[in-house]
Enzyme design. Structure first.
Site, short mmCIF file in Angstrom:
data_model
loop_
_atom_site.label_atom_id
_atom_site.label_comp_id
_atom_site.label_asym_id
_atom_site.label_seq_id
_atom_site.Cartn_x
_atom_site.Cartn_y
_atom_site.Cartn_z
CG PHE C 121 -2.23 -0.38 0.75
CD1 PHE C 121 -2.79 -0.71 0.28
CD2 PHE C 121 -3.12 1.53 1.00
CE1 PHE C 121 -4.20 -1.21 0.30
CE2 PHE C 121 -4.55 0.88 0.58
CZ PHE C 121 -4.98 0.16 -0.05
CD GLN C 235 -5.41 10.12 3.12
OE1 GLN C 235 -6.31 9.61 3.14
NE2 GLN C 235 -4.21 10.10 3.28
CG HIS C 237 -8.20 7.51 -2.26
ND1 HIS C 237 -7.86 7.96 -3.34
CD2 HIS C 237 -7.73 7.44 -1.12
CE1 HIS C 237 -7.46 6.30 -3.29
NE2 HIS C 237 -7.62 6.27 -1.95
CG LEU C 247 -11.51 5.15 -2.72
CD1 LEU C 247 -10.58 5.88 -2.95
CD2 LEU C 247 -12.07 4.09 -1.10
CD GLU C 250 -2.71 3.67 -0.58
OE1 GLU C 250 -3.56 4.78 -0.25
OE2 GLU C 250 -1.79 3.47 -0.26
NE ARG C 295 -4.59 6.89 0.86
CZ ARG C 295 -5.84 6.08 1.03
NH1 ARG C 295 -6.41 6.85 2.15
NH2 ARG C 295 -5.73 4.57 1.06
CG HIS C 363 -10.39 9.21 0.73
ND1 HIS C 363 -11.30 8.64 1.17
CD2 HIS C 363 -9.01 8.16 1.82
CE1 HIS C 363 -11.57 6.58 1.03
NE2 HIS C 363 -10.04 6.89 1.54
NE ARG C 398 -7.08 7.41 6.98
CZ ARG C 398 -6.85 6.57 5.42
NH1 ARG C 398 -6.10 5.12 5.45
NH2 ARG C 398 -7.97 6.83 4.95
#
Lengths: 250, 126, 590
Positions: C121, C235, C237, C247, C250, C295, C363, C398
């Site tokens: 990730f 955040q 995304h 979404l 990721e 991100r 996000h 994050r």
């Protein structure tokens, strides 16, 4: 924004404080080509009539809130595109077979009360301490139950099931599919424990296999298949207990 | 206090949707198949007791009887078809991680049915 | 679900029944027998937004990985704004929480040998993201919900909306809530209250967040005098579907998907994220490089590409392309089936054959209710966990797959602290509960529900708020845009005072719920804009074009927004540094 189109929405209205019978209210809107039914309802609520009540949240087909009857078929309205209806008029009603609280909002207490009765949680042989790590489970073993674990509790299957419509004591498709989901899980040993509810009169034997639950399921869960598998496995259990009464069933 | 609205299913609910209608037909064909089975057992039984098979043969060759049997055959075949379609729902087979194609299972069931039926007909005609 | 009683009382009352709330409820019910648990939520538990999480949850499991590596990645990802003691708690407890879920039946994806699979990730040095295909949040939520059904001690209040906290004698003693179905307003007393209400992405116009993500819990705490921490960190995304904002996980990049601009170039190589490997290279995708960067950096790169005219123009805004075609149909269906399902359904593109159009989308909120490492707030008896809280493990940015881990670890932890607190205090008096419900009822009747002409609409104010934040406090902000946002929000708050509802009925009044949510959104919108204005540096997701550099001497600090008459007061507190002194964030192996 895509091309706009004149659409007429006939929406079921019921407010218990003022009405004893439901009515249909007609809204004429310019709907965009990429709109789902839920977009149209939100447009009505924001721009035309803020009193219209309905449930929704994720608008991506996974939270299960926005199930309604669209032209007589149970649908997740966030996945149902207006452009897919040839008719200019689209009729929106609350899900069939449930008491209506208001407008498009149904009362699903019955399902929420039935769900725990099928013990939809993992019942292991014996509790395994966390420091012993995970239960091993091959991808094939996951595949055995995975399909039945995809239920989002949207209630479309209940509204498609005439058995439930005729007799609401029926445990119903989604709850029974979850029972089979755990029965098929290689980590689970709760089949016997679930037998009491699952094989009760209101359980699997009430199902006459109309099969519409599977047809309308937006997540391809196949509750009808799950119920038939339950019938077979519990019938075999029973047969074994008759033939070999001494041997314990697993 | 809220008064919730409940709408009971109308009596003709099974006419409201093609799938419901097909389901009802499936259930009714099972009644027809059962009734025919009982009829056969009863006629054969009474014919055997009275020793009068010739009357039975005579009746069976009437056009009324032939058309009745054509109808019964159609109903029985429809009902059989629903069972063949149901088989893969109950018989979920796995080849490692892959589920055996339900259509394949239904196909095998269907072919087996045809072969057994064929064999039975051949045996009878022999 | 609820038996009507003269007074509803619990030892521990949890507000919000998503991942954090359910985990908290189970922790109390299982580990503290005899403690009564109330679980109240404005939606049924399985509707909570945890359900939409896709990619996975991070926890160290493989022998080649280490807790320190997970901690370091998280801290570097946070641009050193995370509290390092909290991060250590997160990574230490993560593996047990994941195993616990496995033992409760979560259908984690598996390797051929039967062990749980992990995938790479963004911003993570190694594969440590546990996943259940690409519906991890869905499976996690339903596993927790179904497991919670086992415990009779958990009393649920489904579809109840909390309008205020009951605070008396300097501590939180319960909540006042509306039973949405009947419109009845009731007090629920509690010795401890745990807020698990999630974030508030809906304050922006274009978000992956569901309709319910309106920051209600954050606002409840804020109004009770508890500060909101680090609210300027929002955040974006990098990969949402144009139009809907749905979404695209990721995990699509974790499995090897790449981002292309309108010249077909993997443009991330131009933004200090390393050099692209050939798609056939066995090392592709390389961890912490290119598409597996964090991100904040990827979303900022998108804006720069757009400014340079290298994005595609679409009917629903500019976009770049996410290409996963090289994975092949089989792998896509096995590992990221929902990506395909969503792309086909909502943009009419089958990613097996064509690249998916994607753009940046709001996000997640790194900020939230200021809590200590146990989940306790500055108000005794009030606890918080999950996205609504700021412990802080996410700092200024994050890392993907840390949020599902966070809701489990800190959901359970806040519950334990809340249960301990409940043993030490006495229950609220019936008199207090009665008065609280009464005064809250009359507050609503003299404001939103007063019989008066309607001058303002809920939806009008809401969309103005969303535009104000997007224009003023988006991916890049500066003093001018933020000041404009602040003053707009001030005027929106004045307009909200004049808001009168069209729908004054009692039964399932969703306009009332929306209006109450809007009140919360205005409060957290105000905290976001003012916190962002006060932080004159750039860090993680907070990029000030007028202050482009990180300023550790001035701002290696958490912001704390306190509600006050007029504008909020912004204060600061130090970041806890244990073993990792602030350094440079390095991605792309440079």
């Amino acid at each position: 924004m895509g091309v706009s189109d004149r659409t007429v929405l006939e929406v079921y209205r019921y407010l218990p404080e003022n009405q004893t019978e439901p009515t249909f209210q007609t809204y004429e809107i310019d709907s965009q080509d990429n709109w789902v039914v839920l977009d149209a309802l939100n447009h009505i609520k924001a721009e035309i009539d803020s009193t219209l009540s309905f449930r929704w949240s994720c608008r991506m087909g996974v939270c299960g809130s926005c199930g309604m009857m669209v032209n007589g078929e149970p649908k997740l309205t966030c996945e149902t595109f207006i452009r897919d209806y040839d008719t200019m008029t689209v009729r929106i009603e609350p899900l069939n077979h449930f008491p209506v609280i208001r407008d498009l909002v149904i009362n699903m207490d019955d399902f929420m009360e039935k769900l725990p009765t099928v013990s939809p949680w993992l019942i292991p042989d014996q509790d395994k301490p966390l420091d012993e790590g995970e239960y091993l489970q091959t991808p094939g073993q996951v595949a055995r139950y995975k399909r039945f674990s995809m239920c989002i509790n949207c209630m479309l299957c209940y509204s498609a099931c005439p058995v439930y419509g005729l007799d609401s004591s029926f445990t119903g498709p989604a709850a029974l599919a979850l029972a089979e989901r755990y029965n098929l899980d290689s980590r689970d040993h709760g089949r016997k424990e679930r037998a009491a509810t699952v094989t009760a009169h209101e359980g699997i034997w009430e199902c006459t296999y109309v099969g519409e639950c599977t047809q309308v399921c937006p997540k391809d869960v196949d509750p009808a298949g799950a119920i038939q598998m339950l019938k077979l496995s519990y019938a075999l259990d029973w047969a074994k207990s008759v033939v070999m009464p001494k041997r314990g069933r697993s | 206090m809220t008064r919730e609205l409940t709408k009971p299913l109308p009596r003709n609910w099974w006419l409201k949707k093609a799938a419901y209608f097909r389901f009802m037909m499936r259930e009714l064909t099972s009644v027809a198949v059962l009734a025919y089975t009982l009829l056969i057992v009863w006629t054969l039984g009474s014919a055997a007791n009275s020793g009068g098979f010739s009357t039975l043969y005579a009746f069976l060759s009437t056009s009324l009887s032939v058309s009745l049997h054509v109808v019964i055959l159609a109903l029985a075949l429809y009902h059989t078809g629903t069972w063949i379609a149901l088989t893969p729902k109950v018989m979920v087979l796995w080849r490692d991680d892959e589920r055996v194609d339900p259509d394949f299972i239904a196909g095998v069931t269907g072919i087996s049915f045809l072969m057994i039926t064929g064999a039975t007909i051949w045996l009878v005609l022999m | 679900m609820v038996e009507k009683m003269d007074s509803l009382q619990h030892d521990v009352l949890i507000v919000g029944a998503g991942g954090a709330g359910l985990r908290a409820a189970i922790a109390v019910a299982r580990d503290h027998p005899g403690t009564s648990v109330g679980l109240i939520s404005k939606v049924y538990p399985m509707r909570s937004h945890t359900v939409s999480a896709e990619g996975g949850a991070a926890a160290v499991i493989s022998a080649s990985d280490s807790l320190d590596d997970h901690a370091y990645d998280t801290i570097a990802g946070s641009d050193w704004l995370a509290d390092q003691d909290a991060v250590e708690v997160l990574v230490e407890n993560a593996p047990d929480e994941m195993l616990q879920l496995e033992h409760w039946g979560c259908p984690w994806s598996r390797d051929a040998d039967g062990h749980v699979s992990v995938r790479p990730f963004g911003g993570m040095k190694l594969e440590r993201t546990w996943y259940a295909a690409d519906k991890t949040g869905f499976h996690l939520l339903h596993t927790l919900f179904q497991t919670a059904l086992k415990f009779d001690a958990i009393i649920r209040y489904d579809e109840w909306f909390v309008t205020s906290l009951i605070v008396a004698d300097g501590r939180c003693q319960g909540v006042v809530a509306i039973d949405i179905r009947t419109g009845e307003m009731l007090s629920i007393g509690a010795k401890s209250v745990v807020l698990c209400t999630g974030g508030g992405g809906r304050v922006y116009p274009f978000t992956t967040n569901g309709n319910i993500k309106t920051g209600d819990g954050m606002a409840l705490a804020y109004r009770a005098g508890v500060p909101l921490k680090d609210m300027e960190f929002v955040q974006y995304h990098p990969t949402g579907l144009p139009g809907t904002g749905i979404l695209i996980t990721e995990a699509a990049r974790g499995e090897g998907g790449v981002l292309l601009n309108n010249e077909g170039r993997r443009y991330l190589q131009d933004y200090g994220l390393g050099q692209p490997l050939d798609l056939k290279d066995p090392d592709h995708p390389r961890k912490q490089t290119m598409e597996l960067g964090p991100r904040d950096r990827l979303s900022q790169a998108f804006i720069k590409e757009r400014e340079a005219g290298r994005t595609f123009e679409g009917a629903d805004g500019d976009y770049v392309e996410l290409d996963i075609r090289h994975l092949g149909e089989r792998e896509i269906d096995r590992k990221i089936p929902m990506v395909r399902e969503l792309a086909v359904r909502y943009v009419g593109i089958d990613p097996v054959h064509d690249p998916i159009p994607v753009r940046t989308v709001v996000h997640y909120m790194m900020g939230g209710i200021d809590t200590d490492i146990q989940g306790a707030t500055s108000l005794p008896g009030l606890f918080a966990a999950g996205e609504c809280a700021c412990v802080s493990v996410n700092g200024a940015n994050r890392l993907g797959s840390n949020s599902l881990t966070e809701i489990l670890v800190f959901g359970a932890r806040a519950a334990v602290a809340a249960a301990d607190h409940a043993r030490r205090v006495s229950p609220p008096s019936n008199q207090l509960l009665e008065n609280s419900a009464g005064s809250e009822q009359s507050r609503l009747e003299t404001t939103l529900l007063r019989k008066d002409a309607t001058y303002e609409t809920t939806f009008g104010i809401r969309s103005d708020l969303q535009d104000a934040l997007e224009e003023g406090a988006g991916i890049f902000r500066d003093k001018t845009t933020l000041e404009r946002a602040c003053s707009k929000i001030t005027s929106l708050k004045e307009r909200y005072e004049n808001l009168v509802l069209t729908d004054t009925s009692r039964t399932f009044n969703t306009e009332l719920v929306t209006a109450l949510e809007l009140g919360a959104m205005l409060d957290i919108g105000e905290a976001i804009a003012h916190s962002a204005l006060a932080r004159t540096e750039s860090r993680g997701s907070h990029q000030r074009t007028d202050h482009p550099d990180r300023d550790d001497p001035g701002f290696l600090k958490h912001s704390l927004a306190y509600r006050s008459e007029g504008n909020p007061t912004i204060d600061y507190k130090n970041v806890t540094i244990t073993r990792w002194p602030p350094g440079e964030r390095v991605y792309g192996g440079e």
